[in-house]
Structure formats: C-alpha cells, structure tokens
Design a protein around this motif. Structure first.
Motif, PDB file in Angstrom:
ATOM      1  N   MET A   1       0.850  -1.178   0.000  1.00 20.03           N
ATOM      2  CA  MET A   1       0.000   0.000   0.000  1.00 20.03           C
ATOM      3  C   MET A   1       0.890   1.233   0.000  1.00 20.03           C
ATOM      4  SD  MET A   1      -2.828   1.097   2.803  1.00 20.03           S
ATOM      5  CE  MET A   1      -3.892   2.440   2.452  1.00 20.03           C
ATOM      6  N   ASN A   2       0.513   2.241  -0.763  1.00 19.98           N
ATOM      7  CA  ASN A   2       1.233   3.505  -0.790  1.00 19.98           C
ATOM      8  C   ASN A   2       0.890   4.310   0.450  1.00 19.98           C
ATOM      9  OD1 ASN A   2       2.347   2.857  -3.260  1.00 19.98           O
ATOM     10  ND2 ASN A   2       0.668   3.810  -4.389  1.00 19.98           N
ATOM     11  N   HIS A   3       1.633   5.406   0.643  1.00 19.42           N
ATOM     12  CA  HIS A   3       1.369   6.264   1.785  1.00 19.42           C
ATOM     13  C   HIS A   3      -0.008   6.903   1.655  1.00 19.42           C
ATOM     14  CE1 HIS A   3       5.353   5.806   3.360  1.00 19.42           C
ATOM     15  NE2 HIS A   3       5.883   6.179   2.212  1.00 19.42           N
ATOM     16  N   VAL A   4      -0.680   7.051   2.796  1.00 14.26           N
ATOM     17  CA  VAL A   4      -2.012   7.647   2.823  1.00 14.26           C
ATOM     18  C   VAL A   4      -1.838   9.154   3.000  1.00 14.26           C
ATOM     19  CG1 VAL A   4      -4.200   7.713   4.055  1.00 14.26           C
ATOM     20  CG2 VAL A   4      -2.943   5.559   3.864  1.00 14.26           C
ATOM     21  N   PRO A   5      -2.469   9.964   2.147  1.00 14.51           N
ATOM     22  CA  PRO A   5      -2.336  11.420   2.303  1.00 14.51           C
ATOM     23  C   PRO A   5      -3.076  11.895   3.551  1.00 14.51           C
ATOM     24  CG  PRO A   5      -3.913  10.906   0.589  1.00 14.51           C
ATOM     25  CD  PRO A   5      -3.291   9.600   1.009  1.00 14.51           C
ATOM     26  N   GLU A   6      -2.742  13.100   3.978  1.00 14.75           N
ATOM     27  CA  GLU A   6      -3.371  13.632   5.191  1.00 14.75           C
ATOM     28  C   GLU A   6      -4.886  13.739   5.036  1.00 14.75           C
ATOM     29  OE1 GLU A   6      -3.105  17.458   8.190  1.00 14.75           O
ATOM     30  OE2 GLU A   6      -1.498  17.122   6.751  1.00 14.75           O
ATOM     31  N   ALA A   7      -5.330  14.052   3.836  1.00 16.24           N
ATOM     32  CA  ALA A   7      -6.779  14.135   3.594  1.00 16.24           C
ATOM     33  C   ALA A   7      -7.447  12.779   3.825  1.00 16.24           C
ATOM     34  CB  ALA A   7      -7.032  14.618   2.173  1.00 16.24           C
ATOM     35  N   GLY A   8      -6.723  11.705   3.514  1.00 18.43           N
ATOM     36  CA  GLY A   8      -7.248  10.363   3.768  1.00 18.43           C
ATOM     37  C   GLY A   8      -7.409  10.104   5.247  1.00 18.43           C
ATOM     38  N   TRP A   9      -6.448  10.597   6.055  1.00 20.43           N
ATOM     39  CA  TRP A   9      -6.550  10.397   7.498  1.00 20.43           C
ATOM     40  C   TRP A   9      -7.658  11.264   8.085  1.00 20.43           C
ATOM     41  CZ3 TRP A   9      -4.898   6.076   8.849  1.00 20.43           C
ATOM     42  CH2 TRP A   9      -3.735   5.527   8.343  1.00 20.43           C
ATOM     43  N   VAL A  10      -7.868  12.444   7.515  1.00 25.07           N
ATOM     44  CA  VAL A  10      -8.961  13.296   7.983  1.00 25.07           C
ATOM     45  C   VAL A  10     -10.295  12.595   7.719  1.00 25.07           C
ATOM     46  CG1 VAL A  10     -10.151  15.490   7.579  1.00 25.07           C
ATOM     47  CG2 VAL A  10      -7.650  15.436   7.748  1.00 25.07           C
ATOM     48  N   ALA A  11     -10.431  12.012   6.521  1.00 22.39           N
ATOM     49  CA  ALA A  11     -11.657  11.276   6.197  1.00 22.39           C
ATOM     50  C   ALA A  11     -11.803  10.055   7.093  1.00 22.39           C
ATOM     51  CB  ALA A  11     -11.633  10.856   4.724  1.00 22.39           C
ATOM     52  N   TYR A  12     -10.694   9.405   7.417  1.00 19.48           N
ATOM     53  CA  TYR A  12     -10.708   8.247   8.309  1.00 19.48           C
ATOM     54  C   TYR A  12     -11.217   8.652   9.691  1.00 19.48           C
ATOM     55  CZ  TYR A  12      -8.774   4.656  11.404  1.00 19.48           C
ATOM     56  OH  TYR A  12      -8.611   3.693  12.364  1.00 19.48           O
ATOM     57  N   LEU A  13     -10.681   9.772  10.205  1.00 22.18           N
ATOM     58  CA  LEU A  13     -11.094  10.229  11.533  1.00 22.18           C
ATOM     59  C   LEU A  13     -12.540  10.702  11.544  1.00 22.18           C
ATOM     60  CD1 LEU A  13      -7.840  12.112  12.557  1.00 22.18           C
ATOM     61  CD2 LEU A  13      -8.720  10.001  13.549  1.00 22.18           C
ATOM     62  N   ALA A  14     -13.008  11.233  10.416  1.00 19.12           N
ATOM     63  CA  ALA A  14     -14.386  11.699  10.330  1.00 19.12           C
ATOM     64  C   ALA A  14     -15.357  10.557  10.045  1.00 19.12           C
ATOM     65  CB  ALA A  14     -14.500  12.770   9.242  1.00 19.12           C
ATOM     66  N   ASP A  15     -14.815   9.352   9.917  1.00 21.17           N
ATOM     67  CA  ASP A  15     -15.622   8.158   9.670  1.00 21.17           C
ATOM     68  C   ASP A  15     -16.380   8.278   8.345  1.00 21.17           C
ATOM     69  OD1 ASP A  15     -16.336   5.613  10.384  1.00 21.17           O
ATOM     70  OD2 ASP A  15     -18.072   6.219  11.575  1.00 21.17           O
ATOM     71  N   GLU A  16     -15.672   8.753   7.317  1.00 16.79           N
ATOM     72  CA  GLU A  16     -16.276   8.974   6.009  1.00 16.79           C
ATOM     73  C   GLU A  16     -15.747   8.019   4.939  1.00 16.79           C
ATOM     74  OE1 GLU A  16     -15.261  13.033   5.341  1.00 16.79           O
ATOM     75  OE2 GLU A  16     -16.839  13.799   6.649  1.00 16.79           O
ATOM     76  N   ILE A  17     -15.097   6.942   5.353  1.00 16.52           N
ATOM     77  CA  ILE A  17     -14.562   5.983   4.378  1.00 16.52           C
ATOM     78  C   ILE A  17     -15.151   4.608   4.668  1.00 16.52           C
ATOM     79  CG2 ILE A  17     -12.434   7.263   3.997  1.00 16.52           C
ATOM     80  CD1 ILE A  17     -10.985   5.363   5.845  1.00 16.52           C
ATOM     81  N   PRO A  18     -15.173   3.734   3.669  1.00 21.39           N
ATOM     82  CA  PRO A  18     -15.741   2.399   3.864  1.00 21.39           C
ATOM     83  C   PRO A  18     -14.948   1.585   4.898  1.00 21.39           C
ATOM     84  CG  PRO A  18     -15.276   2.821   1.530  1.00 21.39           C
ATOM     85  CD  PRO A  18     -14.730   3.962   2.296  1.00 21.39           C
ATOM     86  N   GLU A  19     -15.619   0.623   5.483  1.00 21.70           N
ATOM     87  CA  GLU A  19     -15.023  -0.200   6.546  1.00 21.70           C
ATOM     88  C   GLU A  19     -13.780  -0.960   6.063  1.00 21.70           C
ATOM     89  OE1 GLU A  19     -14.681  -1.103  10.386  1.00 21.70           O
ATOM     90  OE2 GLU A  19     -16.303   0.124   9.583  1.00 21.70           O
ATOM     91  N   SER A  37       2.797   9.528  11.561  1.00 23.03           N
ATOM     92  CA  SER A  37       2.924  10.953  11.891  1.00 23.03           C
ATOM     93  C   SER A  37       1.837  11.775  11.194  1.00 23.03           C
ATOM     94  CB  SER A  37       4.318  11.467  11.540  1.00 23.03           C
ATOM     95  OG  SER A  37       4.536  11.415  10.160  1.00 23.03           O
ATOM     96  N   ALA A  38       1.491  11.415   9.958  1.00 24.45           N
ATOM     97  CA  ALA A  38       0.401  12.116   9.261  1.00 24.45           C
ATOM     98  C   ALA A  38      -0.925  11.886   9.983  1.00 24.45           C
ATOM     99  CB  ALA A  38       0.308  11.645   7.813  1.00 24.45           C
ATOM    100  N   TYR A  39      -1.122  10.681  10.465  1.00 21.22           N
ATOM    101  CA  TYR A  39      -2.336  10.348  11.231  1.00 21.22           C
ATOM    102  C   TYR A  39      -2.397  11.177  12.513  1.00 21.22           C
ATOM    103  CZ  TYR A  39      -5.295   7.626  14.371  1.00 21.22           C
ATOM    104  OH  TYR A  39      -6.237   7.243  15.285  1.00 21.22           O
ATOM    105  N   MET A  40      -1.263  11.284  13.219  1.00 19.59           N
ATOM    106  CA  MET A  40      -1.229  12.046  14.463  1.00 19.59           C
ATOM    107  C   MET A  40      -1.519  13.530  14.199  1.00 19.59           C
ATOM    108  SD  MET A  40      -0.748   9.789  16.734  1.00 19.59           S
ATOM    109  CE  MET A  40      -0.233  10.626  18.200  1.00 19.59           C
ATOM    110  N   GLU A  41      -0.981  14.071  13.104  1.00 16.03           N
ATOM    111  CA  GLU A  41      -1.253  15.469  12.756  1.00 16.03           C
ATOM    112  C   GLU A  41      -2.735  15.678  12.452  1.00 16.03           C
ATOM    113  OE1 GLU A  41       1.310  16.821   9.631  1.00 16.03           O
ATOM    114  OE2 GLU A  41       3.105  16.165  10.700  1.00 16.03           O
ATOM    115  N   ALA A  42      -3.323  14.757  11.703  1.00 16.69           N
ATOM    116  CA  ALA A  42      -4.744  14.863  11.377  1.00 16.69           C
ATOM    117  C   ALA A  42      -5.594  14.778  12.640  1.00 16.69           C
ATOM    118  CB  ALA A  42      -5.139  13.767  10.388  1.00 16.69           C
ATOM    119  N   MET A  43      -5.168  13.928  13.569  1.00 19.85           N
ATOM    120  CA  MET A  43      -5.904  13.772  14.824  1.00 19.85           C
ATOM    121  C   MET A  43      -5.818  15.064  15.651  1.00 19.85           C
ATOM    122  SD  MET A  43      -5.685  10.625  17.513  1.00 19.85           S
ATOM    123  CE  MET A  43      -4.003  10.953  17.975  1.00 19.85           C
ATOM    124  N   GLU A  44      -4.641  15.690  15.679  1.00 25.39           N
ATOM    125  CA  GLU A  44      -4.503  16.957  16.402  1.00 25.39           C
ATOM    126  C   GLU A  44      -5.379  18.037  15.789  1.00 25.39           C
ATOM    127  OE1 GLU A  44      -0.344  17.831  16.411  1.00 25.39           O
ATOM    128  OE2 GLU A  44       0.127  16.173  17.772  1.00 25.39           O
TER     129      GLU A  44
END
Length: 155
Positions: A1-19, A37-44
């Motif tokens: 899997m390639n790196h997930v962009p920050e927008a992907g982690w934002v969508a993940y945290l907002a529960d806007e992506i499929p299971e 680290s991108a996930y932690m930034e999105a979470m902050e």
C-alpha cells in the motif's frame, strides 16, 4: 500500500470511508512511520476543530443547518458524541495494538535488560590505590611471619 495522504486520514477520523478501507489504513499504520505521523497530525487538527465547536462560535449557524436537515440541536450533539466515542475507541484499539506488537517483538524486555546492564556496570567498584597498598603490605607481613615460624621449627 502507498502512503495515505493527510486528507485520507482526515476522512478516516471523520468516519467517512468504507469499513474495508479503514481496516487497510489501520494495518498500514503498524508498518509506516510516515503515515503514523500524518495520522497524528490529522488527529490533532480534528481535536482542535472539536475544541472550536465546543466554544459555540458557530452555534447559531449550526442550529440553522440542523433545522434545515430536520435534526434538533440535541440530536446533532448526540450524533457528535457517538462519533467521538467511536473515534476514542478506535484510537484506544490502535494504541493497544501497538503495545501488543512491541511486547511481542521483545522491545520492553530488551529495554529492561539494557537498564539492568547499565545499572550493574555503574555499580562496579574500583579498588583505590591506598587499599591496594595496604592489602599488599599485610600480605607481605603475613609471608614474613610465616617464614619466621617455619624457620623456628627447622632449628
């Protein structure tokens, strides 16, 4: 899997992506420090935005949007609380997974062994020069005394 962009982690945290994609993202976190680290930034950023929501800066606007949607303010608040609880539970599970991974890898065991070795190496006492001279002097005096006793027996 390639790196997930920050927008992907934002969508993940907002529960806007499929299971299925959520599971793939979570599994990717275990092996990729950059995405962690991108996930932690999105979470902050999400926490900061939740703090802003709590300050009621956009309260009247949110109430009018909820009225247009047909939700009351209480229902919207309840939905946000449920979403927040799911996010907290997900973060807890990720942290628990990392802990189990580190335990299985022996990281904690290695750390305790390292600390023990550092402690034991710092406890090693060195004999001072004075103590060494005193010990040698007593040994020399004992050997002279022993020779004198043997000399008296032989005569």
């Amino acid at each position: 899997m390639n790196h997930v962009p920050e927008a992907g982690w934002v969508a993940y945290l907002a529960d806007e992506i499929p299971e299925g994609l959520k599971i793939e993202y979570e599994n990717h976190l275990y092996s990729c420090d950059k995405c962690l680290s991108a996930y932690m930034e999105a979470m902050e950023k999400e926490e900061a935005s939740l703090d802003m929501e709590g300050m009621d800066i956009a309260g009247p606007v949110m109430n009018s949007i909820n009225r247009l949607k047909g939700e009351s303010g209480e229902e919207a608040t309840q939905n946000r609380k449920e979403k927040s609880l799911r996010t907290i539970a997900r973060h807890y599970l990720i942290a628990a997974g990392f802990t189990i991974l580190l335990m299985a890898g022996g990281v904690f065991q290695t750390l305790t062994e390292y600390v023990d070795s550092v402690e034991s190496s710092s406890v090693v006492e060195t004999q001072s020069v004075t103590d060494g001279l005193i010990e040698k002097t007593f040994n020399w005096m004992d050997s002279i005394e022993k020779k004198n006793k043997e000399g008296f027996r032989n005569e």
